[in-house]
Design an enzyme around this catalytic site. Structure first.
Site, short mmCIF file in Angstrom:
data_model
loop_
_atom_site.label_atom_id
_atom_site.label_comp_id
_atom_site.label_asym_id
_atom_site.label_seq_id
_atom_site.Cartn_x
_atom_site.Cartn_y
_atom_site.Cartn_z
N SER A 1 0.93 -1.25 0.08
CA SER A 1 -0.06 0.00 0.01
C SER A 1 0.84 1.26 0.05
O SER A 1 1.97 1.28 0.75
CB SER A 1 -1.01 -0.07 1.29
N ASN B 1 -10.75 -8.32 3.02
CA ASN B 1 -11.72 -7.66 2.01
C ASN B 1 -12.91 -6.86 2.79
O ASN B 1 -13.18 -5.83 2.32
CB ASN B 1 -12.37 -8.98 1.44
N THR C 1 -25.35 37.08 -19.92
CA THR C 1 -25.62 35.47 -20.60
C THR C 1 -24.63 35.58 -21.82
O THR C 1 -24.93 36.70 -22.51
CB THR C 1 -27.00 35.41 -21.20
N HIS C 2 -24.28 34.49 -21.91
CA HIS C 2 -23.28 34.32 -23.16
C HIS C 2 -21.88 35.35 -22.95
O HIS C 2 -21.34 35.74 -23.66
CB HIS C 2 -23.73 34.57 -24.44
N SER D 1 3.97 38.90 -9.48
CA SER D 1 4.72 38.34 -10.48
C SER D 1 6.18 38.36 -10.33
O SER D 1 6.65 39.40 -9.78
CB SER D 1 4.46 38.93 -11.90
N LYS E 1 1.87 43.33 -11.11
CA LYS E 1 0.79 42.12 -11.15
C LYS E 1 0.37 41.91 -9.66
O LYS E 1 1.18 41.97 -8.79
CB LYS E 1 1.32 41.12 -11.67
N ASN F 1 -2.18 38.80 -8.88
CA ASN F 1 -2.99 37.81 -9.42
C ASN F 1 -3.83 36.89 -8.64
O ASN F 1 -3.54 36.92 -7.72
CB ASN F 1 -1.93 36.95 -9.96
N GLU G 1 -7.43 30.57 -9.57
CA GLU G 1 -6.80 29.84 -10.54
C GLU G 1 -6.41 28.35 -10.22
O GLU G 1 -6.60 27.61 -10.90
CB GLU G 1 -5.45 30.64 -11.16
N TYR H 1 -14.80 -9.23 -4.41
CA TYR H 1 -13.70 -8.59 -4.22
C TYR H 1 -12.66 -8.66 -5.17
O TYR H 1 -12.19 -9.72 -5.53
CB TYR H 1 -13.01 -8.50 -2.89
N LYS I 1 -9.17 3.80 -2.54
CA LYS I 1 -8.43 4.86 -1.70
C LYS I 1 -7.85 5.97 -2.11
O LYS I 1 -7.84 7.20 -1.57
CB LYS I 1 -7.45 4.07 -0.73
#
Length: 471
Positions: free
Chosen positions: A26, A113, A158-159, A280, A286, A288, A293, A320, A328
């Site tokens: 694991s 299991n 809209t759009h 930046s 800048k 940001n 993001e 199983y 996991k």
């Protein structure tokens, strides 16, 4: 064979190859399930008393040892070693080191299991509420901002084109409504995940642990799974958990996308707090929106892990299979992502400053009041199809003259269509447009205040379920 401490191998003549051992072991992050495995082991010990495998004194010794192991694990005093194939091997090794052969009796009547299925389900049932609490913190930030801007009017899009004026509170609450549904989905998921896999053993059920429904209640479940094959082979609760988190990720990404726009110099609707923005390395000017993001980017992980689990599930026989160990990784990735993203987004929303005047100045750009003209005509008996055409002609008239509705005279209106009376001009303000939409789900300030009240009731109910959260 003999790999020391392994939970299997009696029928093998030699130990696993290094390649097999490396593949089978694991990943380190899977050992975070140790607390759930220890809780389940204590419940199983009590089941073994009912089965006559352990007596009360032996059970007490095991429970005491398990509690000590958990305390040391959480304190960082216990770590798995390379020979520990998984969390079950790790904990049995430690338990046998502490209480000798008695620790080995605990394995009777169960399998890795049903243990594996149960450990992750318990973990998700714990985490779903803490994640919900984080979402509710974001909700509180959105509602607090909305309360400040019930009367702040801006452009609705809209759009991504100016459409109609709305209050900024109404725009914020649109996101809050989506997050409320996310929390409702979490609550609904918890209800559907309320059956314990314990007692399923390898797949056929246990000949020793005959009352898994009792252990289930001890672990906070409503009962035990009805079918032992389903108990160990089903992972729809994991897939559904991942859908809930992926949908939450999509909603977070949509909010993040709007923050980009609002924070851009072209919109300039909001200013991000310095503590929730970055700069930046080359451009000193800048500032940001990195939180937004990163949130948008990491939402892709939430979608990807859902897809990964669905693909893993779709082609395996129903019992199983080791393919199921992918559950996991996917679940931990989703949890870890949201535990980073949600507090950051909450801080960004809570601390952003809104430029009310800038929003108001943009509220009527792009002829966003055109629908008011069409509605005014419709209320005077003009069929809406005609009202739509008349209003379109009025827009063309303004474009040809380089003016907006506010610059029109009674003569201009009549020149476009005699049914355009001068009293339509009183309707051509952002305030009038917003106030007119006073229905149950409208953007009028009075409607928005009522919406906030209803949403706060929902959030209060959800907070009772989720608890206060880790913060």
């Amino acid at each position: 064979m003999n790999s020391a401490g392994a939970l299997w191998g009696g029928r093998f003549k030699k130990a696993p190859s290094k390649a097999l051992a490396d593949l089978s072991r694991s990943p380190a992050e899977y050992f975070r399930l140790a607390p759930e495995d220890l809780r389940s082991s204590a419940a199983h010990a009590r089941e073994l008393v009912r089965a006559g495998i352990l007596d009360a004194q032996e059970c007490a010794a095991i429970e005491q040892a398990l509690a000590g192991v958990e305390q040391d694990f959480l304190a960082g005093k216990l770590q798995p070693i390379p020979a520990d194939e998984d969390v079950h091997t790790f904990l049995e090794r430690v338990l046998k080191d502490r209480i000798g052969a008695l620790g080995g009796k605990l394995r009777a009547g169960r399998s890795r299991n049903d243990q594996a299925a149960n450990d992750l389900k318990l973990h998700l049932r714990t985490k779903i509420r803490s994640l919900a609490a984080d979402v509710l913190d974001l909700q509180n930030a959105l509602v607090a901002q909305a309360k400040e801007h019930v009367d702040t009017i801006t452009t609705g899009f809209t759009h991504l084109q100016p459409a109609q004026p709305v209050t900024f509170a109404h725009q914020l609450l649109a996101h809050a409504q989506g997050f409320a549904r996310d929390v409702d989905r979490m609550m609904d998921w918890e209800r559907r995940s309320a059956l314990s896999p314990l007692g399923g053993a390898a797949l056929a059920g246990s000949a020793i642990a005959l009352h898994p429904e009792l252990a289930a209640v001890e672990l906070g479940y409503d009962g035990a799974c009805e079918n032992s094959i389903d108990a160990v082979g089903a992972r729809d609760h994991v897939a559904e958990f991942l859908f809930v988190t992926a949908m939450l990720g999509v909603n977070l990404s949509r909010l993040a996308e709007e923050v980009f726009l609002w924070n851009s110099k072209q919109f300039a609707w909001v200013e991000l707090d310095d503590g929730h923005a970055t700069g930046s390395s080359i451009m000193p000017q800048k500032k940001n929106p990195d939180i937004a993001e990163l949130t948008r980017g990491r939402s892709s992980r939430l979608i990807a892990v859902l897809q990964g689990v669905l693909v893993a599930l779709k082609g395996i026989p129903f019992a199983y299979n080791r393919d199921l160990s992918e559950d996991k990784w996917a679940a931990f990735e989703a949890i870890d992502t949201l535990e980073l993203v949600l507090p950051a987004m909450t801080g960004m929303i809570a601390t952003m400053a809104v430029d009310r005047e800038r929003l108001k100045a943009q509220a009527t750009l792009g002829f966003s009041l055109a629908t008011e003209v069409a509605d005014w005509l419709a209320r005077r008996g003009v069929p809406f199809s005609e009202a739509h055409d008349i209003t379109g002609a009025l827009v063309r008239h303004c474009e040809a003259r380089g003016c907006d509705f506010g610059d029109l005279s009674a003569e201009d209106l009549a020149a476009v269509d005699p049914r355009l009376g001068p009293d339509v001009l009183a309707q051509l303000t952002a305030e009038a447009a917003v106030s007119a939409r006073s229905g149950y789900n409208g953007t009028a300030p009075a409607s928005v205040r009522r919406q906030i009240g209803r949403l706060e009731t929902v959030i209060g109910r959800q907070r009772v379920w989720a608890g206060p959260g880790p913060g």
